[in-house]
Write a protein that holds these residues in place. Sequence first.
Motif, PDB file in Angstrom:
ATOM      1  N   HIS A 103      -8.242   1.802  -4.758  1.00  0.00           N
ATOM      2  CA  HIS A 103      -7.846   3.050  -4.106  1.00  0.00           C
ATOM      3  C   HIS A 103      -9.083   3.810  -3.641  1.00  0.00           C
ATOM      4  O   HIS A 103     -10.153   3.744  -4.240  1.00  0.00           O
ATOM      5  CB  HIS A 103      -6.992   3.923  -5.031  1.00  0.00           C
ATOM      6  CG  HIS A 103      -7.647   4.316  -6.316  1.00  0.00           C
ATOM      7  ND1 HIS A 103      -8.498   5.392  -6.433  1.00  0.00           N
ATOM      8  CD2 HIS A 103      -7.578   3.766  -7.549  1.00  0.00           C
ATOM      9  CE1 HIS A 103      -8.907   5.505  -7.679  1.00  0.00           C
ATOM     10  NE2 HIS A 103      -8.376   4.532  -8.380  1.00  0.00           N
ATOM     11  N   LEU A 122       3.000   0.089  -8.467  1.00  0.00           N
ATOM     12  CA  LEU A 122       3.160  -0.888  -7.386  1.00  0.00           C
ATOM     13  C   LEU A 122       3.384  -2.291  -7.928  1.00  0.00           C
ATOM     14  O   LEU A 122       4.286  -3.002  -7.480  1.00  0.00           O
ATOM     15  CB  LEU A 122       1.940  -0.861  -6.464  1.00  0.00           C
ATOM     16  CG  LEU A 122       1.905   0.222  -5.400  1.00  0.00           C
ATOM     17  CD1 LEU A 122       0.562   0.234  -4.679  1.00  0.00           C
ATOM     18  CD2 LEU A 122       3.025   0.033  -4.394  1.00  0.00           C
ATOM     19  N   ILE A 123       2.567  -2.725  -8.878  1.00  0.00           N
ATOM     20  CA  ILE A 123       2.734  -4.081  -9.410  1.00  0.00           C
ATOM     21  C   ILE A 123       4.000  -4.164 -10.252  1.00  0.00           C
ATOM     22  O   ILE A 123       4.706  -5.183 -10.248  1.00  0.00           O
ATOM     23  CB  ILE A 123       1.487  -4.544 -10.202  1.00  0.00           C
ATOM     24  CG1 ILE A 123       1.648  -6.011 -10.635  1.00  0.00           C
ATOM     25  CG2 ILE A 123       1.209  -3.653 -11.396  1.00  0.00           C
ATOM     26  CD1 ILE A 123       1.816  -6.999  -9.502  1.00  0.00           C
ATOM     27  N   CYS A 157      -2.466  -2.834  -3.328  1.00  0.00           N
ATOM     28  CA  CYS A 157      -2.225  -3.801  -4.391  1.00  0.00           C
ATOM     29  C   CYS A 157      -2.010  -5.163  -3.761  1.00  0.00           C
ATOM     30  O   CYS A 157      -1.077  -5.346  -2.971  1.00  0.00           O
ATOM     31  CB  CYS A 157      -1.007  -3.389  -5.217  1.00  0.00           C
ATOM     32  SG  CYS A 157      -0.524  -4.567  -6.507  1.00  0.00           S
ATOM     33  N   SER A 194      -1.027   2.899  -8.604  1.00  0.00           N
ATOM     34  CA  SER A 194      -1.558   1.531  -8.621  1.00  0.00           C
ATOM     35  C   SER A 194      -0.812   0.651  -9.614  1.00  0.00           C
ATOM     36  O   SER A 194      -0.551  -0.527  -9.338  1.00  0.00           O
ATOM     37  CB  SER A 194      -3.056   1.538  -8.930  1.00  0.00           C
ATOM     38  OG  SER A 194      -3.300   2.070 -10.220  1.00  0.00           O
ATOM     39  N   GLU A 195      -0.446   1.213 -10.786  1.00  0.00           N
ATOM     40  CA  GLU A 195       0.306   0.396 -11.741  1.00  0.00           C
ATOM     41  C   GLU A 195       1.781   0.314 -11.370  1.00  0.00           C
ATOM     42  O   GLU A 195       2.422  -0.718 -11.563  1.00  0.00           O
ATOM     43  CB  GLU A 195       0.147   0.921 -13.163  1.00  0.00           C
ATOM     44  CG  GLU A 195       0.828   0.017 -14.180  1.00  0.00           C
ATOM     45  CD  GLU A 195       0.409   0.264 -15.613  1.00  0.00           C
ATOM     46  OE1 GLU A 195       1.302   0.284 -16.478  1.00  0.00           O
ATOM     47  OE2 GLU A 195      -0.801   0.444 -15.877  1.00  0.00           O
ATOM     48  N   TYR A 205      -2.967 -10.286  -9.577  1.00  0.00           N
ATOM     49  CA  TYR A 205      -2.946  -9.089  -8.757  1.00  0.00           C
ATOM     50  C   TYR A 205      -4.253  -8.327  -8.912  1.00  0.00           C
ATOM     51  O   TYR A 205      -5.023  -8.539  -9.857  1.00  0.00           O
ATOM     52  CB  TYR A 205      -1.756  -8.194  -9.123  1.00  0.00           C
ATOM     53  CG  TYR A 205      -1.961  -7.284 -10.307  1.00  0.00           C
ATOM     54  CD1 TYR A 205      -2.242  -5.931 -10.130  1.00  0.00           C
ATOM     55  CD2 TYR A 205      -1.893  -7.770 -11.610  1.00  0.00           C
ATOM     56  CE1 TYR A 205      -2.423  -5.082 -11.214  1.00  0.00           C
ATOM     57  CE2 TYR A 205      -2.064  -6.937 -12.702  1.00  0.00           C
ATOM     58  CZ  TYR A 205      -2.333  -5.597 -12.503  1.00  0.00           C
ATOM     59  OH  TYR A 205      -2.531  -4.775 -13.569  1.00  0.00           O
ATOM     60  N   ASN A 206      -4.486  -7.453  -7.966  1.00  0.00           N
ATOM     61  CA  ASN A 206      -5.663  -6.598  -8.009  1.00  0.00           C
ATOM     62  C   ASN A 206      -5.364  -5.332  -7.226  1.00  0.00           C
ATOM     63  O   ASN A 206      -4.611  -5.374  -6.241  1.00  0.00           O
ATOM     64  CB  ASN A 206      -6.874  -7.326  -7.413  1.00  0.00           C
ATOM     65  CG  ASN A 206      -8.192  -6.635  -7.730  1.00  0.00           C
ATOM     66  OD1 ASN A 206      -8.972  -6.326  -6.845  1.00  0.00           O
ATOM     67  ND2 ASN A 206      -8.453  -6.371  -9.006  1.00  0.00           N
ATOM     68  N   VAL A 207      -5.916  -4.218  -7.655  1.00  0.00           N
ATOM     69  CA  VAL A 207      -5.642  -2.937  -6.998  1.00  0.00           C
ATOM     70  C   VAL A 207      -6.947  -2.248  -6.625  1.00  0.00           C
ATOM     71  O   VAL A 207      -8.007  -2.521  -7.192  1.00  0.00           O
ATOM     72  CB  VAL A 207      -4.805  -2.003  -7.896  1.00  0.00           C
ATOM     73  CG1 VAL A 207      -3.433  -2.604  -8.168  1.00  0.00           C
ATOM     74  CG2 VAL A 207      -5.529  -1.694  -9.195  1.00  0.00           C
ATOM     75  N   VAL A 250      -1.148  -9.192  -4.349  1.00  0.00           N
ATOM     76  CA  VAL A 250      -0.478 -10.067  -5.307  1.00  0.00           C
ATOM     77  C   VAL A 250      -0.468 -11.480  -4.742  1.00  0.00           C
ATOM     78  O   VAL A 250      -0.184 -11.689  -3.563  1.00  0.00           O
ATOM     79  CB  VAL A 250       0.974  -9.607  -5.568  1.00  0.00           C
ATOM     80  CG1 VAL A 250       1.584 -10.400  -6.719  1.00  0.00           C
ATOM     81  CG2 VAL A 250       1.046  -8.115  -5.848  1.00  0.00           C
ATOM     82  N   TYR A 286       0.822  -1.205   0.000  1.00  0.00           N
ATOM     83  CA  TYR A 286       0.000   0.000   0.000  1.00  0.00           C
ATOM     84  C   TYR A 286       0.854   1.253   0.000  1.00  0.00           C
ATOM     85  O   TYR A 286       2.005   1.252   0.441  1.00  0.00           O
ATOM     86  CB  TYR A 286      -0.971   0.012   1.193  1.00  0.00           C
ATOM     87  CG  TYR A 286      -0.350   0.335   2.534  1.00  0.00           C
ATOM     88  CD1 TYR A 286      -0.334   1.639   3.029  1.00  0.00           C
ATOM     89  CD2 TYR A 286       0.197  -0.680   3.330  1.00  0.00           C
ATOM     90  CE1 TYR A 286       0.211   1.927   4.270  1.00  0.00           C
ATOM     91  CE2 TYR A 286       0.747  -0.394   4.567  1.00  0.00           C
ATOM     92  CZ  TYR A 286       0.751   0.911   5.033  1.00  0.00           C
ATOM     93  OH  TYR A 286       1.301   1.201   6.260  1.00  0.00           O
TER      94      TYR A 286
END
Length: 223
Positions: free
Chosen positions: A86, A49-50, A93, A46-47, A82-84, A95, A5
């Motif tokens: 906000h 992070l992954i 995020c 958000s992107e 993965y999933n995010v 994983v 996060y």
Amino acid sequence: MEILYCRSEDFSHESLYKMKKYLSPEKQARIEKIRRIEDIKSTIISELLIRMFIKKIYNENITISYTEFNKPYLLTHPNIYYNVSHSGNYIICGVDNCSIGVDIELIESNIESNLDIAKRFFNKDEYNYLLGFPECRQNELFYELWTLKESFVKLLGGGLHVNLNSFNIHMEKCIKVKSDLNMPFYFRLYELDEKYKMAVCSTNNIFPNKLIKVGREELVEVF
């Protein structure tokens, strides 16, 4: 399973905008259409992070693609899910090596409106469950149910095609879901901030006890 996060307030708009070049072309085009600065920051983080997660472990870049229901997945790493999500000041995020859904919501003190939402969109058993609690507890419980339901829908990847009243979240003794799907799903609520509710759904029942905070320096230095 790992759950990362960030706090959007830790990042300046200018510093993030410079990192836009590391995002997918589709995400860059989407950002150009966003007007609110906070939404731009959340979308970029958000992107990132992954991308940071994969780069730190495999030292590789990723290619993100999307399902027919617009759920992102890693085309280059099909065994990593993965999933995010906000809301407010937080971006999370999740994983895992199996399907995962995450949701976070800023708590707003409007119980009448929230009960109306529950009556219209929740399963009737969930709505009656809410009404069985004192009013002082109903708002908090509404957001617990809401994030649990959203995390389940996001795991399935069906988006708006999944009706929120087509399944029932049970919270009496342990969190479980009653649906037409003949497979196990597991849930956990996390206390990230007293002003927020956060839930994770997975087909893996091993959840981390701690969330991983990613600061501005850590996120930037990877790239």
